[in-house]
Design an enzyme around this catalytic site. Structure first.
Site, PDB file in Angstrom:
ATOM      1  CD  GLU A 105      -2.473  -0.061   2.890  1.00 17.63           C
ATOM      2  OE1 GLU A 105      -2.912   0.038   4.067  1.00 17.63           O
ATOM      3  OE2 GLU A 105      -1.350   0.427   2.345  1.00 17.63           O
ATOM      4  CG  ASP A 106      -5.957   2.042   4.796  1.00 15.72           C
ATOM      5  OD1 ASP A 106      -5.024   2.255   3.912  1.00 15.72           O
ATOM      6  OD2 ASP A 106      -5.745   4.088   5.007  1.00 15.72           O
ATOM      7  CG  ASP A 109      -5.578   5.848  -4.957  1.00 15.86           C
ATOM      8  OD1 ASP A 109      -6.736   6.186  -5.402  1.00 15.86           O
ATOM      9  OD2 ASP A 109      -5.097   6.643  -3.909  1.00 15.86           O
ATOM     10  CG  PHE A 159      -9.385  11.882  -0.743  1.00 18.88           C
ATOM     11  CD1 PHE A 159      -8.444  11.568  -1.468  1.00 18.88           C
ATOM     12  CD2 PHE A 159     -10.185  12.339   0.820  1.00 18.88           C
ATOM     13  CE1 PHE A 159      -7.533  11.027  -0.148  1.00 18.88           C
ATOM     14  CE2 PHE A 159      -8.688  11.915   1.868  1.00 18.88           C
ATOM     15  CZ  PHE A 159      -7.219  11.034   1.096  1.00 18.88           C
ATOM     16  NE  ARG A 172      -5.287   8.993  10.722  1.00 18.84           N
ATOM     17  CZ  ARG A 172      -5.242   8.523   9.529  1.00 18.84           C
ATOM     18  NH1 ARG A 172      -5.240   7.968   9.249  1.00 18.84           N
ATOM     19  NH2 ARG A 172      -3.200   9.545   9.439  1.00 18.84           N
TER      20      ARG A 172
HETATM   21  P1  IMP Z   1      -1.382   3.522  -2.718  1.00 18.98           P
HETATM   22  O1  IMP Z   1      -0.165   2.853  -2.728  1.00 18.98           O
HETATM   23  O2  IMP Z   1      -1.739   4.870  -3.584  1.00 18.98           O
HETATM   24  O3  IMP Z   1      -2.298   2.350  -2.920  1.00 18.98           O
HETATM   25  O4  IMP Z   1      -2.436   4.458  -1.141  1.00 18.98           O
HETATM   26  C1  IMP Z   1      -2.737   3.323   0.376  1.00 18.98           C
HETATM   27  C2  IMP Z   1      -2.466   4.710   1.004  1.00 18.98           C
HETATM   28  O5  IMP Z   1      -3.601   6.333   0.643  1.00 18.98           O
HETATM   29  C3  IMP Z   1      -3.745   4.031   2.456  1.00 18.98           C
HETATM   30  O6  IMP Z   1      -3.189   3.716   2.939  1.00 18.98           O
HETATM   31  C4  IMP Z   1      -4.759   5.639   2.681  1.00 18.98           C
HETATM   32  O7  IMP Z   1      -3.590   5.772   3.484  1.00 18.98           O
HETATM   33  C5  IMP Z   1      -3.287   6.153   1.490  1.00 18.98           C
HETATM   34  N1  IMP Z   1      -5.189   6.713   1.173  1.00 18.98           N
HETATM   35  C6  IMP Z   1      -5.407   6.267  -0.708  1.00 18.98           C
HETATM   36  N2  IMP Z   1      -6.438   7.027  -0.716  1.00 18.98           N
HETATM   37  C7  IMP Z   1      -7.226   7.332  -0.019  1.00 18.98           C
HETATM   38  C8  IMP Z   1      -8.806   8.113   0.717  1.00 18.98           C
HETATM   39  O8  IMP Z   1      -9.467   8.243  -0.882  1.00 18.98           O
HETATM   40  N3  IMP Z   1      -8.548   8.759   1.232  1.00 18.98           N
HETATM   41  C9  IMP Z   1      -8.178   8.414   2.786  1.00 18.98           C
HETATM   42  N4  IMP Z   1      -6.569   7.989   2.340  1.00 18.98           N
HETATM   43  C10 IMP Z   1      -6.675   7.774   1.223  1.00 18.98           C
HETATM   44 MG    MG Z   2      -3.385   7.965   5.374  1.00 20.63          MG
END
Ligand code: IMP
Ligand code: MG
Length: 190
Positions: A105-106, A109, A159, A172
């Protein structure tokens, strides 16, 4: 501040390219060591699109036979806030049954995407299922996070963009991780 030609701007560099590269090598070495003795196949599943850069670097830091696959999900739309709904745009090409799987995963959050993916992939009977995330955001969460086996960096609740992560599809390609400032207009680019 870097002028991006848009109303938002890159406020500062949070993690530079050299620091990222060193950390990815460490994660690769750990994965190499921990999977060395296992006979079953190892599959590194990249979560499109944000994980592509991390995934590409990480697999080259692992000295073991492996295969790769990708799954595309979205929980955000074009906003900086999680919508709470996870959609699959593209499923895996191959079966993961009997294989050791690492989800790459990147960023984690809210944890919503990861929780959804773990549940989905666990039902396909892999030999094991682990998570390697480039970033983990430090923030309060409504629900407990699932166990996360490998974390590149823990970052504050801001962010971030670059090294695969986007804002409205952009940034990206930045080789470093930056903090995005949404400026006076702020909010949603949609
Ligand atoms: P989650 O489901 O809230 O954990 O979100 C995960 C996804 O949201 C990640 O795989 C990202 O693609 C996107 N995301 C969450 N925070 C950020 C950020 O700070 N910058 C860019 N993308 C984010
Ligand atoms: Mg994204």
């Amino acid at each position: 501040m870097v002028d991006t030609g848009s109303r938002e701007s890159i406020e500062r560099v949070l993690i530079d390219a050299e620091t990222i590269a060193a950390r990815v090598r460490e994660l690769g070495a750990r994965i190499t060591a921990e999977y060395a003795e296992l006979a079953e196949p190892l599959i590194l599943i990249g979560i499109l699109r944000g994980a592509i850069i991390f995934h590409a670097d990480l697999i080259r830091a692992i000295e073991r036979t492996l295969t790769i696959d990708f799954i595309a999900v979205s929980s955000y739309g074009a906003s900086t806030k999680s919508s709470g709904v996870v959609r699959i745009f593209k499923d895996l090409n191959e079966s993961i049954e009997g294989a050791h799987v690492i989800i790459v995963e990147d960023i984690i959050d809210s944890g919503l995407t990861l929780t959804y993916l773990l549940d989905l992939l666990a039902r396909r009977n892999p030999a094991s299922l682990r998570v390697c995330t480039f970033l983990l955001k430090e923030r309060p969460r409504d629900h407990a996070l699932p166990p996360i086996d490998y974390v590149g960096f823990t970052i504050p609740d801001e962010f971030v963009i670059g090294y695969g992560l986007d804002y409205a599809g952009r940034y990206r390609n930045l080789p470093y991780l930056g903090v995005l400032s949404l400026g006076d207009l702020g909010g949603d680019p949609a």
